[in-house]
Design a protein around this motif. Structure first.
Motif, mmCIF file in Angstrom:
data_model
loop_
_atom_site.group_PDB
_atom_site.id
_atom_site.type_symbol
_atom_site.label_atom_id
_atom_site.label_comp_id
_atom_site.label_asym_id
_atom_site.label_seq_id
_atom_site.Cartn_x
_atom_site.Cartn_y
_atom_site.Cartn_z
ATOM 1 N N ALA A 23 0.832 -1.205 0.000
ATOM 2 C CA ALA A 23 0.000 0.000 0.000
ATOM 3 C C ALA A 23 0.871 1.261 0.000
ATOM 4 O O ALA A 23 1.798 1.394 0.814
ATOM 5 N N GLU A 24 0.578 2.187 -0.905
ATOM 6 C CA GLU A 24 1.324 3.453 -0.945
ATOM 7 C C GLU A 24 1.144 4.183 0.367
ATOM 8 O O GLU A 24 0.027 4.345 0.859
ATOM 9 N N THR A 25 2.237 4.614 0.962
ATOM 10 C CA THR A 25 2.180 5.257 2.269
ATOM 11 C C THR A 25 3.079 6.486 2.254
ATOM 12 O O THR A 25 4.222 6.420 1.794
ATOM 13 N N ALA A 26 2.565 7.589 2.738
ATOM 14 C CA ALA A 26 3.365 8.822 2.773
ATOM 15 C C ALA A 26 4.428 8.717 3.849
ATOM 16 O O ALA A 26 4.193 8.168 4.930
ATOM 17 N N ALA A 27 5.620 9.272 3.553
ATOM 18 C CA ALA A 27 6.693 9.258 4.559
ATOM 19 C C ALA A 27 7.506 10.535 4.429
ATOM 20 O O ALA A 27 7.468 11.213 3.395
ATOM 21 N N TRP A 28 8.261 10.840 5.498
ATOM 22 C CA TRP A 28 9.018 12.085 5.532
ATOM 23 C C TRP A 28 10.507 11.832 5.734
ATOM 24 O O TRP A 28 10.883 10.850 6.401
ATOM 25 N N ASN A 29 11.337 12.722 5.201
ATOM 26 C CA ASN A 29 12.793 12.593 5.352
ATOM 27 C C ASN A 29 13.179 12.438 6.816
ATOM 28 O O ASN A 29 12.652 13.151 7.675
ATOM 29 N N GLY A 30 14.085 11.542 7.081
ATOM 30 C CA GLY A 30 14.645 11.429 8.433
ATOM 31 C C GLY A 30 13.870 10.512 9.364
ATOM 32 O O GLY A 30 14.342 10.213 10.457
#
Ligand SMILES: Cc1cc2nc3c(=O)[nH]c(=O)nc-3n(C[C@H](O)[C@H](O)[C@H](O)COP(=O)(O)OP(=O)(O)OC[C@H]3O[C@@H](n4cnc5c(N)ncnc54)[C@H](O)[C@@H]3O)c2cc1C
Ligand code: FES
Lengths: 99, 369
Positions: A22-29
């Motif tokens: 499933a496509e999941t949003a993620a953030w740097n770090g």
């Protein structure tokens, strides 16, 4: 479950990773473990008790965050930063050692 | 008198004896030492091992076989009484040979053991046979073959120890932890020891305090000649089952961890070293190269409790009847014999003559039983 502190209305995420497809949003770090804490159905099964488990200590000692990252099983998710397109899959048994 | 028998030391040796005594209806109190004590019972490899054992000591070899045969029944009863799970299997065990010379030497050990009259239960297996026994792995190029003994097995040694402790309590015995004894005082009709909340008296005392045993028995004239030997062990993460047979130095636990060990070092501390880790990992990956991809999660060291000739010591004092001492390597292997054979003898008050090869008198020391 949890929501990322970066997740603000109108602000785009830094990358997309795949949790059990499933496509999941993620953030740097952030780490794989932090993604697992907010992705639905991302728990693993303990090989000892068979119970569902999620990342716990976030610092590499409890091994509750074991997960398959880009095909590598038994990776400690809390020690691995996310990368764009990363494939994260729940691990439900002990790792297989190649023949 | 406060109980029938005081057992000093709640390691796998003292606990197996105390459990055996309690099963014979004796009231027992077990006293264990300080937190930082040496504890081989918590550091060992968990093999119940027959092959090669006592290859130069027929009585030891026979006792080991007897214990290995007693193990299934011993464990069955122990699991019931303690209501605990103890992972145990007896598929037979391997000693891998990584050169023609290792193969020849191993063969010679088996011949020597069998020539002493032990039944021929160990055979050499070729690389091809070994490949059939281990379908889930690819053997390294150096593996020539192995020796295989159908009597060998393995157990989770920590579960075993915990089950023994629970069984002692279930049978009405008492274990007082953090209760180091500094000396045993002979008194009329028995012995007295100090415990944290007073004193304890019993007609019989069994000292099974591992490497601390001589320090307790020698002031009473009972010599227990021991030396220590360090063994380091590595453990991997849990992996899917790949090793259906335990081997000397390489076994997979029921939980999936692979244990690699143990070194033999003449060093008296329990530090771990990178050099030993390297040596152990190298040999393991020469046997099964794919193990190189398994992650190591722990390394530890323990000190073996070694009688000078490596054969167990079952001793009783002639000066102080009722004082017994037991020390051995392979206390896991011998646990069933300790419960079913040695403890009943102590319960009867005398070690029988057929245990004479295990007496401390064999060392020809000044004072002996
Ligand atoms: C690295 C290693 C690998 C091994 N592998 C195997 C194996 O595969 N199979 C096998 O069969 N065996 C194996 N062994 C051997 C086995 O572990 C020992 O034979 C066994 O644990 C000895 O147990 P013990 O109870 O005599 O000693 P310990 O476990 O050392 O226990 C002694 C106990 O006595 C207590 N004590 C000491 N002093 C006092 C005091 N003054 N007052 C009260 N209590 C005291 C201590 O607190 C301790 O709990 C191995 C050992 C080592 C070190
Ligand atoms: S969360 Fe504890 S090791 Fe990763």
């Amino acid at each position: 479950m949890f929501k990322s502190v970066h997740d603000k209305p109108g602000k785009a995420s830094d990358m997309t990773v795949f949790v059990n497809g499933a496509e999941t949003a993620a953030w740097n770090g952030e780490t794989v473990a932090s993604v697992l804490l907010r992705a639905p159905g991302a728990e693993r099964r303990s090989t000892v008790s068979g119970e569902p488990r999620l990342p716990y200590c976030q610092m590499g000692v409890c091994f509750e965050c074991l997960v398959i990252v880009d095909g590598v099983a038994s990776t400690q998710g809390c020690l691995v930063p996310v990368a764009p397109g990363m494939r994260i899959e729940s691990q439900h048994g002990p790792r297989e050692i190649s023949k | 008198m406060d109980c029938d028998v005081i057992v000093i030391g709640a390691g796998v040796v003292g606990a197996a004896l105390a459990y055996g005594l309690a099963r014979k209806g004796r009231s027992v109190v077990v006293l264990d030492g300080a937190d930082r004590d040496l504890r081989a019972a918590r550091a060992n490899f968990g093999l119940i091992w027959v092959q090669g054992k006592g290859s130069d000591a027929p009585a030891y070899s026979a006792l080991t076989r007897q214990s290995s045969d007693l193990w299934p029944g011993f464990l069955n009863e122990l699991s019931n009484i303690s209501t605990s799970r103890v992972d145990y299997a007896r598929p037979g065990g391997l000693v891998y040979c990584l050169s023609e010379m290792e193969y020849a030497n191993r063969h010679a050990v088996n011949e020597r053991t069998h020539n002493q009259g032990a039944q021929a239960d160990t055979e050499m297996v070729s690389r091809v046979q070994l490949e059939r026994m281990l379908p889930a792995v690819t053997l390294g190029p150096d593996v020539v073959g192995a020796s295989y003994c159908r009597l060998d097995g393995h157990v989770n040694p920590l579960q075993l120890l915990a089950a023994l402790h629970r069984a002692i309590a279930a049978l009405g015995g008492k274990i007082l932890f953090r209760n180091p004894i500094d000396r045993i005082m002979p008194v009329s009709g028995g012995f007295r020891v100090s415990v944290s909340d007073g004193t304890l008296q019993a007609p019989r005392v069994v000292v099974a305090a591992g490497l601390a045993t001589p320090g307790l028995t020698e002031p009473l004239g009972l010599a227990m000649p021991l030396k220590s030997e360090r063994g380091q062990i590595l453990v991997t993460e849990r992996v899917a089952p790949i090793l259906p047979f335990p081997a000397s130095g390489l076994r997979q636990s029921a939980d999936g961890t692979v244990m690699i060990g143990a070194t033999n070092e003449k060093i008296a501390d329990t530090a771990v070293t990178a050099a030993s880790a390297t040596k152990l990992a190298q040999r393991a990956t020469r046997i099964i190269p794919a193990l190189g991809s398994a992650r190591l999660v722990r390394q530890w060291a323990g000190l073996r409790v070694l009688p000078l000739d490596k054969t167990p010591i079952y001793a009783e004092s002639s000066d102080h009847p009722g004082l017994f001492a037991v020390a051995c390597h392979s206390g896991v292997t011998l646990a069933a014999a300790h419960t079913d054979v040695i403890a009943p003898a102590i319960a009867n008050g005398r070690l029988p003559d057929d245990l004479a090869p295990f007496s401390n008198g064999r060392f020809n020391v000044q004072k002996c039983a």
